[in-house]
Design an enzyme around this catalytic site. Structure first.
Site, PDB file in Angstrom:
ATOM      1  N   GLU A 116      73.129  52.848  48.359  1.00  0.00           N
ATOM      2  CA  GLU A 116      73.584  53.039  46.985  1.00  0.00           C
ATOM      3  C   GLU A 116      73.520  54.494  46.572  1.00  0.00           C
ATOM      4  OE1 GLU A 116      73.469  53.405  42.647  1.00  0.00           O
ATOM      5  OE2 GLU A 116      71.849  53.911  43.998  1.00  0.00           O
TER       6      GLU A 116
ATOM      7  N   ASP B  58      67.761  51.486  49.788  1.00  0.00           N
ATOM      8  CA  ASP B  58      67.730  52.907  50.159  1.00  0.00           C
ATOM      9  C   ASP B  58      67.186  53.723  48.995  1.00  0.00           C
ATOM     10  OD1 ASP B  58      70.160  52.286  48.698  1.00  0.00           O
ATOM     11  OD2 ASP B  58      70.773  54.350  49.069  1.00  0.00           O
TER      12      ASP B  58
HETATM   13 ZN   LIG Z   1      69.039  52.976  41.984  1.00  0.00          ZN
END
Ligand SMILES: [Zn+2]
Length: 466
Positions: free
Chosen positions: A169, A107
């Protein structure tokens, strides 16, 4: 794949074995590497609320295909409670060889203000050996580092391999922490590589041994049943925005030092860039001073830093003549390696409550916290990684701190206290991660991929100074 099981140190076949073969395999793989990265960066996998989930899942699917193409026999997506799937892959360890867990995330941060980008964020563009695009460095370069390093071995790996590529994340990485705690056997390894950092400068090899943690929250101030005409009521009616600004301003002293009790600044035992290098890197305008006291390394890596990262207030173009009834801010706190993120959250929110003027109604929500991390040097994996960096970059690496936070690292360290955790990557300090015109230098990426492949072979006992 042949049918006989080759000896670990003597096998010569289609896969790279010697350091020279490994370097050549990575070099020859670079066109594929760049193409893989281009495909991945073209997918706007922004796993934030308000963004489409479709491209995030598309990125997961592509990562799955790339890992399969890299020769890993077992690849699958694993659902993560309340988040996007992680892509997991593994290959068993050869007899007697250790197992390495390779981490990255697929992501990316939102693109932000498109007007500030010189090339469209999700149309990866290569100019003079540099690829521009959101996620080109953070952390799709990490995904591609693992894919390309593993590909050099053509399915015969020097170590046991586990790969986990996370899908959220940047927004809610703590959800993977819970997954780590619930699934220790899946991720257990002797060494863990977090390819989500970078060198201070391109070509200047480093291992990151200290990471800041992060805490974040939203603060809301309410003062009135509803907004009021500022002509009729301004001057007496309590303005929520004014109250919020006073509270946020109180977080720092005039020099820019954090002045929240409990968040004292620390001392970093290592090297940092000079003020001149930092000013150039950060693009600080002439005549504008840096903030805070102490050395740069102390400020960047050993102290708390508080940043207001968002405000819910009327926009300038939408401004009407009103006293605001409600105002909100998003506040992030960077935590030094030894600090406790949850405690810092308590300290900052308690401080804001204390400095809130006029009895305004203050509430907090949307908490995120992840602790920092300090590595102990000298283990076999770290030594092998240092040899690999030295060979790939042609100079000895140094140990540095990083301001960025990776909540997972602290969770891994807690869950697997014996595992060695290594942090390196192609996100040099000029990579503009989380900013417009994010970029990765493809030659730096090649050196990092070479490092990883050399490290795996060395750590697996194929060669090196064991
Ligand atoms: Zn990162």
């Amino acid at each position: 794949m042949g049918s006989t099981q080759p000896g670990r140190s003597t096998y010569i076949g289609e896969n790279a074995v010697t350091p020279e073969e490994i370097e050549r395999a990575v070099e020859e793989g670079m066109p594929q590497t760049v193409e893989d990265l281009r495909r991945l960066v073209a997918i706007p996998s922004v796993a934030f609320p308000g963004h489409s989930e479709v491209p995030v899942l598309e990125a997961a699917a592509l990562v799955e295909r790339l890992l399969r193409a890299a020769g890993l026999p077992h690849v699958r997506q694993i659902p993560i409670e309340g988040s996007f799937p992680a892509v997991f892959a593994e290959a068993p360890a050869p007899d007697g060889a250790p197992t390495v867990l390779l981490y990255a995330h697929y992501d990316v941060q939102p693109a932000g203000d498109l007007a500030l980008w010189r090339t469209p964020p999700f149309e990866p563009t290569v100019v003079d050996g540099i690829m521009y695009g959101r996620g080109a460095a953070d952390d799709k370069s990490g995904v591609i580092t693992h894919v390309s390093a593993l590909r050099a071995f053509n399915g015969r790996f020097p170590v046991g391999v586990k790969v986990i590529v996370e899908g959220q994340e940047e927004y809610a990485g703590e959800r993977l922490e819970a997954f780590v705690e619930a699934n220790p056997d899946l991720l257990r390894a002797d060494a863990m590589v977090i390819a989500d950092v970078g060198n201070p400068q391109v070509g200047d090899p480093s291992l990151t041994t200290s990471l800041r943690g992060m805490a974040a929250f939203t603060v809301e101030v309410r003062t009135l049943a509803e907004a009021l005409h500022s002509g009729a009521f301004g001057g007496a009616a309590p303005d929520a925005l004014a109250a919020l600004m006073r509270m946020l301003t109180a977080l720092h002293d005039d020099q820019g030092n954090v002045r929240v009790p409990g968040l004292e600044s620390g001392v970093f035992p290592g090297t940092a860039p000079s003020e001149e290098e930092f000013r150039a890197l950060a693009g600080v305008l002439d005549g504008v001073s840096l903030v805070g006291g102490g050395s740069l390394a102390d400020r960047l890596w050993a102290s708390y830093a508080i940043t207001v990262t968002g405000l819910d207030v009327p926009t300038v173009t939408g401004a009407i003549n009103a006293v605001q009834a409600v105002a909100r801010a998003r506040v992030t706190v960077r935590i030094p390696a030894g600090g406790n993120a949850r405690q810092a959250l308590n300290d900052v929110t308690a401080f804001l409550e204390k400095v809130a003027p006029w009895g305004v109604k203050v509430s907090f929500g949307d908490f995120v916290s992840g602790s920092g991390f300090q590595i102990e040097p000298g283990g076999p994996a770290m030594n092998a990684a240092e040899r690999a960096l030295e060979r790939a970059f042609g100079r000895a690496p140094r140990q540095v701190g990083q301001g960025g936070s990776i909540p997972l690292v602290a969770a891994l360290a807690r869950q697997f206290p014996k595992a060695e955790i290594l942090l390196y990557g192609a996100e040099d300090d000029g990579a503009s991660i989380h900013a417009p015109n994010e970029r990765v230098v493809l030659e730096e990426l090649r050196r990092i991929i070479t490092t990883e492949a050399l490290f795996l072979a060395d750590y697996g006992g194929w060669h090196g100074a064991a």
